[in-house]
Every structure is written in structure tokens, then in C-alpha cells.
Scaffold this motif. Structure first.
Motif, mmCIF file in Angstrom:
data_model
loop_
_atom_site.group_PDB
_atom_site.id
_atom_site.type_symbol
_atom_site.label_atom_id
_atom_site.label_comp_id
_atom_site.label_asym_id
_atom_site.label_seq_id
_atom_site.Cartn_x
_atom_site.Cartn_y
_atom_site.Cartn_z
ATOM 1 N N ALA A 231 -74.523 36.342 55.199
ATOM 2 C CA ALA A 231 -73.555 36.876 54.072
ATOM 3 C C ALA A 231 -74.153 38.494 53.920
ATOM 4 O O ALA A 231 -75.270 38.832 53.981
ATOM 5 N N LEU A 232 -73.110 39.334 53.444
ATOM 6 C CA LEU A 232 -73.192 40.363 52.671
ATOM 7 C C LEU A 232 -72.807 40.545 51.560
ATOM 8 O O LEU A 232 -71.761 40.244 51.131
ATOM 9 N N GLY A 233 -73.597 41.308 50.468
ATOM 10 C CA GLY A 233 -73.114 41.519 49.065
ATOM 11 C C GLY A 233 -72.949 42.958 48.956
ATOM 12 O O GLY A 233 -74.084 43.716 49.494
ATOM 13 N N ILE A 234 -72.103 43.356 48.426
ATOM 14 C CA ILE A 234 -71.772 44.825 48.180
ATOM 15 C C ILE A 234 -71.509 44.909 46.524
ATOM 16 O O ILE A 234 -70.707 44.397 46.066
ATOM 17 N N GLY A 235 -72.211 45.816 46.049
ATOM 18 C CA GLY A 235 -72.096 46.538 44.736
ATOM 19 C C GLY A 235 -71.748 47.946 44.748
ATOM 20 O O GLY A 235 -72.440 48.657 45.199
ATOM 21 N N PHE B 88 -69.628 51.600 43.551
ATOM 22 C CA PHE B 88 -68.790 52.559 42.584
ATOM 23 C C PHE B 88 -67.248 52.234 42.305
ATOM 24 O O PHE B 88 -67.034 51.638 43.682
ATOM 25 N N GLY B 89 -66.867 52.503 41.563
ATOM 26 C CA GLY B 89 -65.355 52.345 41.635
ATOM 27 C C GLY B 89 -64.446 53.141 40.976
ATOM 28 O O GLY B 89 -64.952 54.594 41.155
ATOM 29 N N PRO B 90 -63.154 52.909 40.293
ATOM 30 C CA PRO B 90 -62.738 51.280 40.372
ATOM 31 C C PRO B 90 -62.551 50.885 41.606
ATOM 32 O O PRO B 90 -62.265 51.534 42.647
ATOM 33 N N VAL B 91 -62.578 49.495 41.730
ATOM 34 C CA VAL B 91 -62.512 48.726 43.034
ATOM 35 C C VAL B 91 -61.355 47.752 42.839
ATOM 36 O O VAL B 91 -61.175 47.297 41.562
ATOM 37 N N ASP B 92 -60.741 47.203 43.690
ATOM 38 C CA ASP B 92 -59.788 46.093 43.504
ATOM 39 C C ASP B 92 -60.505 44.944 43.773
ATOM 40 O O ASP B 92 -60.682 44.775 45.028
ATOM 41 N N LEU B 93 -60.598 44.010 43.052
ATOM 42 C CA LEU B 93 -61.417 42.692 43.202
ATOM 43 C C LEU B 93 -60.335 41.468 43.265
ATOM 44 O O LEU B 93 -60.716 40.340 43.240
ATOM 45 N N GLN B 94 -59.077 41.738 43.347
ATOM 46 C CA GLN B 94 -58.151 40.601 43.038
ATOM 47 C C GLN B 94 -57.935 40.128 44.528
ATOM 48 O O GLN B 94 -57.228 40.517 45.336
ATOM 49 N N THR C 260 -54.588 45.469 48.299
ATOM 50 C CA THR C 260 -55.679 46.442 48.441
ATOM 51 C C THR C 260 -57.169 45.805 48.027
ATOM 52 O O THR C 260 -58.039 46.488 47.528
ATOM 53 N N PHE C 261 -57.328 44.520 48.071
ATOM 54 C CA PHE C 261 -58.345 43.832 47.755
ATOM 55 C C PHE C 261 -59.331 44.386 48.762
ATOM 56 O O PHE C 261 -59.359 44.762 49.914
ATOM 57 N N GLY C 262 -60.655 44.696 47.791
ATOM 58 C CA GLY C 262 -61.838 45.328 48.478
ATOM 59 C C GLY C 262 -61.768 46.878 48.829
ATOM 60 O O GLY C 262 -62.651 47.465 49.589
ATOM 61 N N TYR C 263 -60.817 47.335 48.311
ATOM 62 C CA TYR C 263 -60.885 48.872 48.233
ATOM 63 C C TYR C 263 -61.560 49.511 47.051
ATOM 64 O O TYR C 263 -61.325 48.941 45.960
ATOM 65 N N ILE C 264 -61.988 50.464 47.316
ATOM 66 C CA ILE C 264 -62.077 51.592 46.091
ATOM 67 C C ILE C 264 -60.789 52.170 45.758
ATOM 68 O O ILE C 264 -60.132 52.773 46.730
ATOM 69 N N THR C 265 -60.314 52.091 44.616
ATOM 70 C CA THR C 265 -58.932 52.593 44.520
ATOM 71 C C THR C 265 -59.011 54.082 44.007
ATOM 72 O O THR C 265 -59.383 54.984 44.697
ATOM 73 N N GLN D 130 -66.685 43.457 56.806
ATOM 74 C CA GLN D 130 -66.455 41.869 57.155
ATOM 75 C C GLN D 130 -66.160 41.804 58.675
ATOM 76 O O GLN D 130 -66.715 41.084 59.086
ATOM 77 N N ARG D 131 -65.345 42.586 59.412
ATOM 78 C CA ARG D 131 -64.933 42.466 60.777
ATOM 79 C C ARG D 131 -66.218 42.803 61.663
ATOM 80 O O ARG D 131 -66.206 42.309 62.766
ATOM 81 N N ALA D 132 -66.538 44.021 61.333
ATOM 82 C CA ALA D 132 -67.805 44.393 62.106
ATOM 83 C C ALA D 132 -68.938 43.328 62.050
ATOM 84 O O ALA D 132 -69.580 43.122 63.267
ATOM 85 N N LEU D 133 -69.319 42.756 61.086
ATOM 86 C CA LEU D 133 -70.615 41.885 60.908
ATOM 87 C C LEU D 133 -70.053 40.574 61.184
ATOM 88 O O LEU D 133 -71.030 39.665 61.539
ATOM 89 N N GLY D 134 -69.008 40.204 60.862
ATOM 90 C CA GLY D 134 -68.626 38.813 61.073
ATOM 91 C C GLY D 134 -69.095 37.833 60.231
ATOM 92 O O GLY D 134 -69.144 36.552 60.491
ATOM 93 N N VAL D 135 -69.483 38.196 58.918
ATOM 94 C CA VAL D 135 -69.936 37.479 57.942
ATOM 95 C C VAL D 135 -69.255 37.501 56.760
ATOM 96 O O VAL D 135 -68.453 38.340 56.437
ATOM 97 N N PRO D 136 -69.520 36.332 55.893
ATOM 98 C CA PRO D 136 -68.657 36.480 54.449
ATOM 99 C C PRO D 136 -69.117 37.405 53.676
ATOM 100 O O PRO D 136 -70.330 37.830 53.778
ATOM 101 N N VAL D 137 -68.394 38.450 52.880
ATOM 102 C CA VAL D 137 -68.747 39.685 52.387
ATOM 103 C C VAL D 137 -68.223 39.189 50.681
ATOM 104 O O VAL D 137 -67.278 38.927 50.269
ATOM 105 N N ALA D 138 -69.201 39.387 49.760
ATOM 106 C CA ALA D 138 -69.109 39.420 48.347
ATOM 107 C C ALA D 138 -69.097 40.894 47.971
ATOM 108 O O ALA D 138 -69.837 41.662 48.377
ATOM 109 N N PHE D 139 -67.814 41.145 47.354
ATOM 110 C CA PHE D 139 -67.575 42.522 46.886
ATOM 111 C C PHE D 139 -67.389 42.733 45.372
ATOM 112 O O PHE D 139 -66.574 41.968 44.823
ATOM 113 N N GLU D 140 -68.194 43.406 44.854
ATOM 114 C CA GLU D 140 -68.328 43.682 43.423
ATOM 115 C C GLU D 140 -68.431 45.182 42.924
ATOM 116 O O GLU D 140 -68.757 46.147 43.751
ATOM 117 N N THR D 141 -68.359 45.411 41.607
ATOM 118 C CA THR D 141 -68.659 46.700 41.157
ATOM 119 C C THR D 141 -70.216 46.738 41.282
ATOM 120 O O THR D 141 -70.663 45.646 41.180
#
Lengths: 301, 301
Positions: free
Chosen positions: A59-63, A65-71, A76-81, A98-109
Motif C-alpha cells: 500500500a501507499l500513503g500520500i500526505g 500540500f493542498g487544497p485537495v479533493d478527499l471526497q 476530482t477525488f485525489g486531485y490537488i485542486t 495507483q495505476r502505476a503501482l497497482g496497490v491501494p493508495v491512502a490520500f490525505e493532506t
């Protein structure tokens, strides 16, 4: 084989990337300069790719800068807006990874990740809920956990922009926030300090009145967080907070500002263990992204 | 037999008590003047007792003035703690009711109950999370739901006391809050209006400048709630909010104050469906207490 977690702490000047199992078991780290989205995300992917192709990365975790779409479910989920960072507005951050690595990704600020890191890896914080992390650096950001999870709503916390009292006679500075002028970030970020005093904050002596004024604004912001979120602990991190004595000034001033209204031992007697420095030093965000990857199933459940 | 739920909305001047299954299925109601704790709680118990002894009452919900101790396991759980209301400081509210009636009791602040009522019984609110209810009356209170549950932490939300910008040249009034002077409640409660203008707020004409000033302070408070909690809807209730046109003034001013920073259609285009009047009118708290009783097992799980 023990699973590995990937983590990205994405900032305006650099992406910190890590492969780890825990803070004590770090396999690899790299630092990528933040250039164009295409170039920067490609470099991050290249770092993680070998671990993904060997099936070690789970799995991958991303924290970020933003603002980001977490919905979840938003187009636009997973975008920096709408970021002021040139070239990065409306960047899809989640999908390419997510596509390149093929694992679940947690996306956060970045700040929610830092809050999650401090809450997960610092033993003394683990059961404290709600839990707040504030970073005071170039800007000011606030990460918030409620019921153990990062707070998501309309967007995410933007409490770095809290609107605060000011005394224009004592401090005529108008603030640097392009949206609100004299909001918390506008008055108390590193950028604001540099501009108010006409010199970099780090060159101001410990005895300079700048630090009490800085503490005064930070205390008003922290007091509003206490009044609104009723957190059981607040961590103050970021470059500006590394100044010796500043944390103590903030603690004292928060108690003064609340003036006995929040009638609990945490405020009245033990504020030095209520408003604290990060247990992970400068690595709260990075290690928080590791924790987000590790707990991905748990958080989304 | 369908189960019945008991509910108490406990205020400084009266206790509203109800037996109901839902807003459409109300069995009995009474109003008890708030005198001494002993007398008032005894009268409430007497109202519910017949339903309890027949085994019809399955749970009780309480939404009360505070501050209160909501922390399970605390020695003063279920108490009204340090209230200015004479005679009521350190009153055990939960235990006498629970013991006398022998049913599970949900114990909440009045505003958390109101938030829960609006969220449960008003169809359009049901999936919106986080969710905020603000009452603007004699005082100002804020109730908050996150992940469907009332927010509890160090205490509970005390965001009626948010610290806000003010322009002392435009408004030299010092505020009425004994703790913070010019906090939100200190500047914008009904009590503050009465004192600032030297006459009861309800006697001020719709065109009096009092109402724009009132909207300005409320908007600053609401903006800080948006920035911190990122709610998906904010309900503004209470006596003062019943003034025609005030809600619209607040909506407009919130958009101005945020100044495009929270870049979502809710703020930029549809603020009239984002900041709204209570769907339950003046009964959000009362019916919220019914909902808390009904969902007791669910909330505590």
C-alpha cells in the motif's frame, strides 16, 4: 515476507518518499525536487516501482500540500485542486500513482497525515481523541483526527486561516494572506514574520518581541481549536515552532486567553502536556503517510 | 407494543419533557420550571415514571445546558459541572434519572442534541457529515456531529465562545462574556444585543443597523466553524435567528469573509442551502433528545 509500505510527503519544494514498515524499520528514502507534476510524479513512481513489481509493496500513503479533493466518488477525488503553486492546480495525484503501482493508495493532506503519524507512532498520543496537529512554517496548516480518522467534510480542515482578534494599535501589520489578510496564517506564518520584521524570522534573537507577538496569535488560533474541536491533545510542529521558548509562550497564552472557561486540569494545570511538540520531530508527516498506508483498510472501513 | 422514548430538553428556565416514538408520534409533553436541581429532577422523574413502571419506556435522551461532563468513566460523568446557573454547579443529572427510571440514558449537551435532531429527522440533512447546529439566543451554543456522532473530547464544543476579529472604531462595545468579553457570545448573543443597543433585540426594527452588525459577527463565527470542522451543512437556530432577513445577511457575509478560499459550490453558489434554518423549528433539541434515546445503542457502539 513482511509487507512494505510506501509513503510520500508532498510539499511545494520537495517530495519526500519512503519505504518502511514502521519508524524503526525504514528500508529506503529519497527526496525529489517538486518541479512539474508530470516529472515529479514520474520520479516518485520510479522510486516505488521496484518494490511494487516484486510484490513487496502492499500500500501507499500520500500526505500532500493542498487544497485537495478527499471526497470518494467525486470526479476530482485525489486531485490537488485550486493551489497557488504554479502548474499544480487540478493535478490528479492519486490515479497515476495507483495505476502505476497497482496497490491501494491512502490520500490525505500533509497535516492530516502528520496528525495521523503523531497519533499512531507516539505511544502517549494513541488513545487521545480528537487529536490536532498544527504546523507553523511558511504557511500554517491544521490536521484533525476525530474517532481515530482524519476529519473530512466539505473539504478538510483549513483552520490555518482562522479569523482572529487583533489590536491594530499594537500591531498595525495587515497580514500576508491573499484571501483574508490578517487571518492566523496571514499574521503568524513564517512568511508573515519575515515580512512584518523585514528580516528572516530565524535571524530574530530569542529576546526579540516578535516571539511574544507570534505566541499571542498562535494562542488565539489554538484557543479557537480547543473551543471548537475539544481535542485531547494539540501538537505544534513546523519550522517556526523550533524556536526555543515559543511553545512555552503559546501554552501560557492559551491559558490566559481561555481565562478559566474550559475548566479542565489539561488547561488549568497540565497545559505543558496538552499542547506539545511533535514526538516524531520533523518526520510526523512522512511517518504519518506510512501509518496511513498500513491502516488503509481500517480507516476506510 | 411499540417502544416509547423519553426526552428532556433542559434549559436554565424550563425543562421540556416528552414521550414519543418520532416527531409524528408524540404521546405526551410537559414543561417544568427550572428551580432547584432536586425539585426539578423529581418533577421530571414523576412525568416519566408511569411509562417506565409499565415497561413502555425503553430509553431516555437528555439534552441539557452545561457545561457537562460527557466522559464515560469520569467520576462526574453525567454532571452539569461549572455552570453560572445558581445551585446547579456539580449537579448529577444522569444518575438520578437512570436509577429512578431503570432505562438506558443518553446524556448530551442541548446543542449536540439539537444537531442530532436536525440530522436524524430532517430527511435532507441525513447523510451530511460533519454537521453543525448553532443556536443564537440568550447565549450562543454550537453542537457538532462527526461520523454521525456528537463530538466529544476534552469536553464538548464550546464554540459559542470563539474569539473573533472586531473593529473597535466601528463597534466600541466591549462584549458581555464574563470570561472573554468580546467573543462570539459576548458580541452576538441576545444578551449582547440587548446591552449594546439599550433595548430588547426584539424591539429593534428590521432596518436597524443592529441586524447587519449581528450578521457580521455571526458570519465570522460561522466562517471559523467552516474552516475548522468543514461541515457539510450548518443550521442556525435560536430566538435571535427568527428575525426576518438575518439568515440571508449571515449567508452573504460568510461568503464575503471566506473570500473564495473555500472553493466549493456550497459556498460559492449554493450558500442558501448550506447555511439553513432549522427544519424542526424550535423543537430541534427536544426531538433530538428523542432521537438520542432511540439510537442509544448505535451511538455508543
Amino acid at each position: 515476507m513482511m509487507p512494505l509500505y510506501g509513503a510520500i510527503e508532498a510539499g511545494g519544494t520537495k517530495f519526500n518518499c519512503m519505504i518502511a514498515r514502521s519508524p524503526e524499520d525504514i528500508i529506503a528514502e529519497t527526496r525529489i525536487p517538486t518541479t512539474t507534476p508530470h516529472e515529479t510524479l514520474a520520479a516518485a513512481i520510479a522510486f516505488f516501482q521496484p518494490y511494487a513489481s516484486r510484490g513487496e509493496l502492499v500500500a501507499l500513503g500520500i500526505g500532500t500540500f493542498g487544497p485537495v479533493d478527499l471526497q470518494p466518488g467525486s470526479p476530482t477525488f485525489g486531485y490537488i485542486t485550486y493551489t497557488p503553486k504554479p502548474g499544480w492546480s487540478m493535478t490528479d495525484f492519486y490515479s497515476p500513482l495507483q495505476r502505476a503501482l497497482g496497490v491501494p493508495v491512502a490520500f490525505e493532506t500533509d497535516v492530516n497525515a502528520a496528525a495521523y503519524g503523531e497519533h499512531t507512532w507516539v505511544e502517549a498520543n494513541r488513545s487521545l481523541d480528537p487529536f490536532v496537529y498544527v504546523t507553523v512554517g511558511t504557511g500554517i496548516g491544521v490536521g484533525t483526527l476525530v474517532n481515530g480518522r482524519p476529519l473530512h467534510g466539505l473539504l478538510h480542515s483549513e483552520a490555518g486561516h482562522l479569523l482572529l482578534p487583533r489590536d491594530t494599535d499594537l500591531d498595525p501589520f495587515d497580514g500576508v494572506c491573499p484571501f483574508h489578510g490578517a487571518c492566523l496564517e496571514g499574521m503568524a506564518s513564517g512568511t508573515a514574520m519575515n515580512q512584518r520584521w523585514g528580516q528572516p524570522a530565524e535571524t530574530l534573537g530569542d529576546d526579540h518581541p516578535a516571539w511574544q507577538l507570534e505566541a499571542d496569535y498562535l494562542a488565539l488560533g489554538v484557543a479557537n481549536l480547543v473551543l471548537t474541536l475539544s481535542p485531547k491533545r494539540i501538537v505544534l510542529g513546523g519550522g517556526v515552532m523550533q524556536r526555543a521558548g515559543l511553545l512555552q509562550k503559546v501554552q501560557q497564552k492559551v491559558r490566559m486567553v481561555l481565562n478559566g472557561y474550559i475548566h479542565t486540569p489539561n488547561i488549568l494545570a497540565n497545559i505543558e502536556s496538552y499542547i506539545v511538540a511533535p514526538g516524531l520531530g520533523t518526520r510526523s508527516g512522512m511517518l504519518g503517510a506510512v501509518a496511513l498506508a498500513k491502516d488503509l483498510g481500517k480507516i476506510e472501513a
